[in-house]
Design a protein around this motif. Structure first.
Motif, PDB file in Angstrom:
ATOM      1  N   ASP A 169      33.862 -29.743 -35.741  1.00  0.00           N
ATOM      2  CA  ASP A 169      35.139 -29.328 -36.334  1.00  0.00           C
ATOM      3  C   ASP A 169      35.020 -29.376 -37.850  1.00  0.00           C
ATOM      4  O   ASP A 169      34.121 -30.011 -38.404  1.00  0.00           O
ATOM      5  CB  ASP A 169      36.291 -30.223 -35.851  1.00  0.00           C
ATOM      6  N   LEU A 170      35.948 -28.695 -38.524  1.00  0.00           N
ATOM      7  CA  LEU A 170      35.865 -28.535 -39.973  1.00  0.00           C
ATOM      8  C   LEU A 170      36.020 -29.855 -40.707  1.00  0.00           C
ATOM      9  O   LEU A 170      35.317 -30.114 -41.693  1.00  0.00           O
ATOM     10  CB  LEU A 170      36.926 -27.539 -40.446  1.00  0.00           C
TER      11      LEU A 170
ATOM     12  N   SER B 219      31.179 -20.083 -46.778  1.00  0.00           N
ATOM     13  CA  SER B 219      31.867 -19.963 -45.499  1.00  0.00           C
ATOM     14  C   SER B 219      30.865 -19.831 -44.359  1.00  0.00           C
ATOM     15  O   SER B 219      31.067 -20.374 -43.271  1.00  0.00           O
ATOM     16  CB  SER B 219      32.800 -18.746 -45.513  1.00  0.00           C
ATOM     17  N   LEU B 220      29.779 -19.116 -44.604  1.00  0.00           N
ATOM     18  CA  LEU B 220      28.759 -18.938 -43.581  1.00  0.00           C
ATOM     19  C   LEU B 220      27.628 -19.939 -43.707  1.00  0.00           C
ATOM     20  O   LEU B 220      27.071 -20.393 -42.712  1.00  0.00           O
ATOM     21  CB  LEU B 220      28.205 -17.514 -43.641  1.00  0.00           C
ATOM     22  N   VAL B 221      27.266 -20.307 -44.930  1.00  0.00           N
ATOM     23  CA  VAL B 221      26.161 -21.251 -45.128  1.00  0.00           C
ATOM     24  C   VAL B 221      26.549 -22.643 -44.643  1.00  0.00           C
ATOM     25  O   VAL B 221      25.782 -23.319 -43.951  1.00  0.00           O
ATOM     26  CB  VAL B 221      25.745 -21.290 -46.610  1.00  0.00           C
ATOM     27  N   VAL B 222      27.739 -23.081 -44.987  1.00  0.00           N
ATOM     28  CA  VAL B 222      28.186 -24.421 -44.620  1.00  0.00           C
ATOM     29  C   VAL B 222      28.711 -24.467 -43.190  1.00  0.00           C
ATOM     30  O   VAL B 222      28.427 -25.405 -42.446  1.00  0.00           O
ATOM     31  CB  VAL B 222      29.290 -24.905 -45.598  1.00  0.00           C
ATOM     32  N   ALA B 223      29.461 -23.455 -42.809  1.00  0.00           N
ATOM     33  CA  ALA B 223      30.192 -23.528 -41.536  1.00  0.00           C
ATOM     34  C   ALA B 223      30.033 -22.249 -40.729  1.00  0.00           C
ATOM     35  O   ALA B 223      31.004 -21.714 -40.200  1.00  0.00           O
ATOM     36  CB  ALA B 223      31.671 -23.789 -41.823  1.00  0.00           C
ATOM     37  N   GLY B 224      28.796 -21.750 -40.633  1.00  0.00           N
ATOM     38  CA  GLY B 224      28.570 -20.481 -39.968  1.00  0.00           C
ATOM     39  C   GLY B 224      29.139 -20.405 -38.570  1.00  0.00           C
ATOM     40  O   GLY B 224      29.872 -19.471 -38.230  1.00  0.00           O
ATOM     41  N   GLU B 225      28.850 -21.411 -37.733  1.00  0.00           N
ATOM     42  CA  GLU B 225      29.322 -21.398 -36.352  1.00  0.00           C
ATOM     43  C   GLU B 225      30.842 -21.450 -36.293  1.00  0.00           C
ATOM     44  O   GLU B 225      31.487 -20.664 -35.593  1.00  0.00           O
ATOM     45  CB  GLU B 225      28.730 -22.580 -35.594  1.00  0.00           C
ATOM     46  N   LEU B 226      31.438 -22.368 -37.056  1.00  0.00           N
ATOM     47  CA  LEU B 226      32.891 -22.520 -37.058  1.00  0.00           C
ATOM     48  C   LEU B 226      33.575 -21.276 -37.631  1.00  0.00           C
ATOM     49  O   LEU B 226      34.613 -20.835 -37.133  1.00  0.00           O
ATOM     50  CB  LEU B 226      33.297 -23.755 -37.862  1.00  0.00           C
ATOM     51  N   PHE B 227      32.984 -20.712 -38.672  1.00  0.00           N
ATOM     52  CA  PHE B 227      33.603 -19.551 -39.307  1.00  0.00           C
ATOM     53  C   PHE B 227      33.562 -18.334 -38.386  1.00  0.00           C
ATOM     54  O   PHE B 227      34.563 -17.620 -38.241  1.00  0.00           O
ATOM     55  CB  PHE B 227      32.911 -19.236 -40.631  1.00  0.00           C
ATOM     56  N   MET B 228      32.431 -18.088 -37.756  1.00  0.00           N
ATOM     57  CA  MET B 228      32.338 -16.935 -36.864  1.00  0.00           C
ATOM     58  C   MET B 228      33.243 -17.106 -35.641  1.00  0.00           C
ATOM     59  O   MET B 228      33.803 -16.125 -35.131  1.00  0.00           O
ATOM     60  CB  MET B 228      30.891 -16.700 -36.447  1.00  0.00           C
TER      61      MET B 228
ATOM     62  N   SER C 209      21.935 -26.420 -43.066  1.00  0.00           N
ATOM     63  CA  SER C 209      22.296 -25.558 -44.195  1.00  0.00           C
ATOM     64  C   SER C 209      23.494 -26.110 -44.960  1.00  0.00           C
ATOM     65  O   SER C 209      23.621 -25.895 -46.175  1.00  0.00           O
ATOM     66  CB  SER C 209      22.569 -24.132 -43.725  1.00  0.00           C
ATOM     67  N   ALA C 210      24.388 -26.844 -44.281  1.00  0.00           N
ATOM     68  CA  ALA C 210      25.514 -27.483 -44.975  1.00  0.00           C
ATOM     69  C   ALA C 210      25.013 -28.578 -45.900  1.00  0.00           C
ATOM     70  O   ALA C 210      25.503 -28.737 -47.025  1.00  0.00           O
ATOM     71  CB  ALA C 210      26.501 -28.054 -43.958  1.00  0.00           C
TER      72      ALA C 210
END
Length: 392
Positions: A371-372, A129-138, A329-330
Motif C-alpha cells: 500500500d502507498l 509515480s512509476l519508478v517509486v510505485a509502479g505496481e500501485l500506480f498502474m 526502484s523506490a
C-alpha cells in the motif's frame, strides 16, 4: 468544440511552463482549472494573473498565505489552497478533464495516483509515480479507468512509434525491443578523473535541454535514463532485457522501436518539450505547438554510442533494480534524490551519488510494499538513512 479544463501540477517548473505555452496557443481548446506548485510564489502569482485559474495550490502553507495576499491585492478571484490534500483536490475535481503531473520527486505521487483513481487523462511527466510505485500506480490507472499518456520525450516517442492500441504483447505486435535515446549529458566525454572534479553548475549545463537543476544532475549521471528505463517497463509492459539505451548526443531521435522484420520506427523532432506535451494533450488528434520545425538540411550528422556503465553506474543500478523487483526502484529513487540534493548543495562529490545509491540498495529493505502509506514510510526511512551517511 468543448473546452477541456486542465490542472497543472508543478506549473512553475519547466514542464509546467511549457504546458501553459501550449494552453496559451489554443485558448479555444483548453482552459486552466488549477495551478499547483511547491513554494514558488512569484512565478505562480504571474501565472495566476495570466491564466486566471479557479484554484492555485501550494504545498507550503507560508507560501500559500503570501500568494493569497498578493492575489487579493491584485483583485484576483483565484482561490488559494495549501497542503498535499489540496493538490489531490485540484487533481480530482469533477470539472477537470486532464492533469499534467509534473511535480518533481515523490511529492507528486499522491496527487497523481488520486488523479488516476478519479479516471482523469494523466499527462505523465512525474517519473516517480512509476519508478517509486509502479505496481500501485498502474493498479490505480486500471481501477479508475484513467487515460495514461507519457510526456517524457522518450516515452512519448515510443508511444508514437508503437502500433495503435498496443497493450504490452510484444510478440503479437512483432516487436524486438524498445530503444531509449540519451543525450549523454554534459559529461559524456569526461574521464573518471575529470568527473571527480565537476561541480553542480557544470552538471546543470545540459547541451540540448532546458531543465530544472535536479533533473539536470540526473541527466548528467544518466540516472534520468535509468529512471526512464523503469518507467518504460511499466508504461509498455516490457521486461528489462527488451529495453535498450543508446547515447545519441544530438537529441533529434527521441526513441525507437525495433521490430522482428528489421524495421526500426523512430520519432524525430526539435528538442522541445512542447511537442510531446501538445501530442499528449490532444491525442489522438494533433495540434500545432510553439516549436521550431526540424530542418533536415541544417542537421549535423546523427551519431550513436553505447553508454559507458563504468563512468555512469547509475544506469546500471536502474537496470539492476528492474530485474530485482520489489521496492528496489523506490529505494534507488529515494537515495538518488537525497544524494543529488547533497551534491547540489556542495556537500558531496558527483561520483558519490552512485556510491550512496548502491549502499542504500545493499542495506535497504527491497520487499514489495502493498500500500502507498507503507511505501512512503520506506521512502522516508531510506532518505533519513542516506542523509545520516552524508552527515557522517
Amino acid at each position: 468544440m468543448t473546452i477541456q479544463k486542465i490542472t497543472v501540477l508543478g506549473s512553475t517548473g519547466s514542464i509546467g511552463g511549457s504546458t501553459l505555452d501550449v494552453v496559451a496557443m489554443h485558448p479555444e481548446r483548453y482552459q486552466v482549472y488549477a495551478l499547483a506548485a511547491n513554494s514558488q510564489v512569484d512565478k505562480l502569482f504571474e501565472q495566476c494573473q495570466r491564466f486566471q485559474p479557479a484554484f492555485a495550490a501550494l504545498v507550503d502553507a507560508a507560501a500559500a498565505a503570501q500568494l493569497r495576499n498578493r492575489l487579493a491585492a491584485a483583485g484576483s478571484h483565484t482561490e488559494v489552497l495549501h497542503g498535499v490534500a489540496a493538490l489531490e483536490a485540484v487533481a480530482t475535481a469533477a470539472d477537470v478533464d486532464m492533469v499534467m503531473a509534473a511535480i518533481v520527486g515523490a511529492a507528486g505521487l499522491r496527487p497523481t495516483i488520486a488523479a488516476a483513481l478519479a479516471g482523469k487523462r494523466i499527462l505523465l511527466a512525474n517519473k516517480e509515480s512509476l519508478v517509486v510505485a509502479g505496481e500501485l500506480f498502474m493498479q490505480a490507472v486500471r481501477r479508475g479507468g484513467a487515460e495514461l499518456l507519457p510526456v517524457d520525450s522518450e516515452h512519448n516517442a515510443l508511444f508514437q512509434s508503437l502500433p495503435a492500441g498496443f497493450a504490452g504483447d510484444l510478440a503479437a505486435a512483432g516487436i524486438e525491443e524498445l530503444i531509449l535515446t540519451a543525450s549523454g549529458g554534459p559529461f559524456r566525454q569526461h574521464t573518471l578523473e575529470q568527473l571527480q572534479q565537476v561541480t553542480a553548475d557544470d552538471a546543470c549545463r545540459h547541451p540540448n535541454w532546458v531543465m530544472g537543476r535536479k533533473i539536470s544532475v540526473d541527466s548528467a549521471s544518466l540516472m534520468n535514463k535509468g529512471l526512464e528505463v523503469i518507467e518504460a517497463h511499466w508504461l509498455f509492459a516490457t521486461p528489462a532485457e527488451r529495453i535498450k539505451v543508446v547515447v545519441h548526443p544530438q537529441s533529434v531521435i527521441h526513441s525507437m522501436v525495433r521490430y522482428h522484420d528489421g524495421s526500426v520506427i523512430a520519432q524525430l523532432g526539435t528538442p522541445d518539450m512542447r511537442t510531446p506535451i501538445a501530442y499528449a494533450m490532444a491525442w489522438p488528434q494533433r495540434i500545432t505547438a510553439p516549436v521550431a520545425p526540424l530542418d533536415f538540411t541544417t542537421l549535423s550528422a546523427l551519431t550513436f554510442e553505447q553508454p559507458d556503465l563504468q563512468r555512469f553506474p547509475c544506469l546500471r543500478l536502474a537496470f539492476d533494480c528492474l530485474r530485482t523487483g520489489g521496492d528496489a526502484s523506490a529505494v534507488l529513487n529515494a537515495a538518488n534524490e537525497v544524494a543529488v540534493a547533497a551534491f547540489l548543495a556542495g556537500r558531496i562529490a558527483f561520483l558519490q551519488i552512485p556510491q550512496l545509491i548502491e549502499r542504500a540498495l545493499e542495506q535497504g529493505d527491497l520487499t514489495l510494499s502493498t500500500d502507498l502509506d507503507s511505501l512512503l514510510e520506506k521512502d522516508a526511512m531510506v532518505r533519513d538513512t542516506v542523509q545520516g551517511w552524508i552527515a557522517g
